[in-house]
Design a protein around this motif. Structure first.
Motif, PDB file in Angstrom:
ATOM      1  N   HIS A   1      -0.843   4.375  -1.993  1.00  0.00           N
ATOM      2  CA  HIS A   1      -2.184   4.371  -1.403  1.00  0.00           C
ATOM      3  C   HIS A   1      -2.166   4.925   0.021  1.00  0.00           C
ATOM      4  O   HIS A   1      -3.187   5.386   0.522  1.00  0.00           O
TER       5      HIS A   1
ATOM      6  N   ALA B   1       2.602   1.598  -3.498  1.00  0.00           N
ATOM      7  CA  ALA B   1       1.653   1.988  -4.538  1.00  0.00           C
ATOM      8  C   ALA B   1       1.152   3.416  -4.369  1.00  0.00           C
ATOM      9  O   ALA B   1       0.417   3.931  -5.224  1.00  0.00           O
TER      10      ALA B   1
ATOM     11  N   LEU C   1       0.823  -1.211   0.000  1.00  0.00           N
ATOM     12  CA  LEU C   1       0.000   0.000   0.000  1.00  0.00           C
ATOM     13  C   LEU C   1       0.860   1.265   0.000  1.00  0.00           C
ATOM     14  O   LEU C   1       0.530   2.257  -0.664  1.00  0.00           O
TER      15      LEU C   1
ATOM     16  N   PHE D   1      -8.965   2.150  -3.840  1.00  0.00           N
ATOM     17  CA  PHE D   1      -8.522   0.761  -3.779  1.00  0.00           C
ATOM     18  C   PHE D   1      -9.101   0.055  -2.554  1.00  0.00           C
ATOM     19  O   PHE D   1      -9.618  -1.063  -2.647  1.00  0.00           O
ATOM     20  N   LEU D   2      -9.025   0.703  -1.402  1.00  0.00           N
ATOM     21  CA  LEU D   2      -9.502   0.071  -0.170  1.00  0.00           C
ATOM     22  C   LEU D   2     -11.007  -0.154  -0.186  1.00  0.00           C
ATOM     23  O   LEU D   2     -11.491  -1.163   0.326  1.00  0.00           O
TER      24      LEU D   2
ATOM     25  N   VAL E   1      -4.527   8.356   4.004  1.00  0.00           N
ATOM     26  CA  VAL E   1      -5.017   7.548   2.891  1.00  0.00           C
ATOM     27  C   VAL E   1      -5.182   8.476   1.698  1.00  0.00           C
ATOM     28  O   VAL E   1      -5.919   9.461   1.775  1.00  0.00           O
ATOM     29  N   THR E   2      -4.500   8.192   0.600  1.00  0.00           N
ATOM     30  CA  THR E   2      -4.596   9.033  -0.585  1.00  0.00           C
ATOM     31  C   THR E   2      -5.895   8.751  -1.331  1.00  0.00           C
ATOM     32  O   THR E   2      -6.628   7.810  -1.009  1.00  0.00           O
ATOM     33  N   ASP E   3      -6.171   9.555  -2.335  1.00  0.00           N
ATOM     34  CA  ASP E   3      -7.381   9.351  -3.130  1.00  0.00           C
ATOM     35  C   ASP E   3      -7.353   7.982  -3.817  1.00  0.00           C
ATOM     36  O   ASP E   3      -8.359   7.266  -3.841  1.00  0.00           O
ATOM     37  N   SER E   4      -6.186   7.621  -4.358  1.00  0.00           N
ATOM     38  CA  SER E   4      -6.080   6.301  -5.006  1.00  0.00           C
ATOM     39  C   SER E   4      -6.219   5.195  -3.975  1.00  0.00           C
ATOM     40  O   SER E   4      -6.803   4.142  -4.247  1.00  0.00           O
ATOM     41  N   GLY E   5      -5.694   5.456  -2.764  1.00  0.00           N
ATOM     42  CA  GLY E   5      -5.805   4.467  -1.697  1.00  0.00           C
ATOM     43  C   GLY E   5      -7.242   4.262  -1.272  1.00  0.00           C
ATOM     44  O   GLY E   5      -7.675   3.128  -1.032  1.00  0.00           O
TER      45      GLY E   5
END
Length: 232
Positions: free
Chosen positions: A133, A131, A128, A150-151, A143-147
């Motif tokens: 995330h 990547a 994570l 994904f989560l 927690v990023t936007d992509s994270g």
């Protein structure tokens, strides 16, 4: 608050008894247990277990929840869990001979209070972070936007947890927790707890009764391989 050496000794005595220590280790899986269940874990008679549990409740280490005719014991706060995890980290460093093949299953995947710990938890966290995330900060992780995207795809508990981002303290929401066997961080906080709940809900992990060990199921092995590049 000024703490005396007497209070320090009192806490050490409270958690250091072998029977009470066995009960506390069982409760580190984040679940609540009856006195009879904890008596079996500790290998003591029910009357003896009740005495131990009463001392732990009076000392503020445990709390009791009544449900129908049953009374369930659980760790009183997350602060208690952090204290116990710190003791486990120190004891594993002070006594490296305990890291034997007999502990391999526990080392692979286990519960650390309400979140996942062990080799797989650290590998998932590494993935994570790599990547993008998750982004580590001084006292908490973001927690990023992509994270978040994904989560959310991993299950309803994580989707619900991500909705709490603006209602919780950052360090309670998402943070790293130093793994007591791997000496590297795994994911903790509300996000880490929701990740474990999602994995259990997806039947990628299953609990072992009375133990912190988490068993990785065949679907879990496949999911961890495809999602996090983890091989058994």
């Amino acid at each position: 608050m000024v703490q005396s050496s007497g209070s320090f000794v009192a806490v050490g005595t409270l958690v250091g008894d072998p029977a009470r220590a066995a009960m506390l280790l069982a409760l580190m899986d984040g679940r609540a247990y009856t006195a009879s269940e904890l008596a079996r874990v500790a290998g003591v008679m029910p009357q003896t277990a009740s005495t131990h549990l009463r001392r732990l409740v009076e000392g503020g280490v445990l709390s009791v929840v009544s449900q129908g005719r049953h009374r369930y014991h659980q760790l009183a706060t997350g602060e208690v869990a952090e204290m116990l995890e710190g003791i486990l980290r120190f004891s594993s460093r002070a006594a490296p001979t305990l890291r034997t093949a007999a502990l391999s299953d526990l080392r692979r995947a286990r519960s650390c209070y309400r979140h996942m710990a062990g080799v797989h938890a650290v590998a998932i966290t590494d993935h994570l972070l790599a990547a993008g995330h998750l982004q580590p900060a001084a006292a908490h992780w973001q927690v990023t936007d992509s994270g978040a995207a994904f989560l959310r795809s991993l299950g309803a508990p994580l989707d619900q947890a991500l909705r709490q981002a603006h209602t919780l303290r950052p360090e309670r929401y998402c943070r790293g927790c130093l793994d007591c066997t791997e000496r590297r961080p795994h994911l903790a906080g509300v996000v880490g707890e929701a990740m474990l709940d999602s994995f259990l809900h997806n039947h990628w992990l299953r609990r072992v009764d009375g133990r912190r060990e988490l068993r990785i199921t065949p679907p879990g092995q496949q999911a961890f391989r495809s999602l996090f590049s983890i091989r058994a």
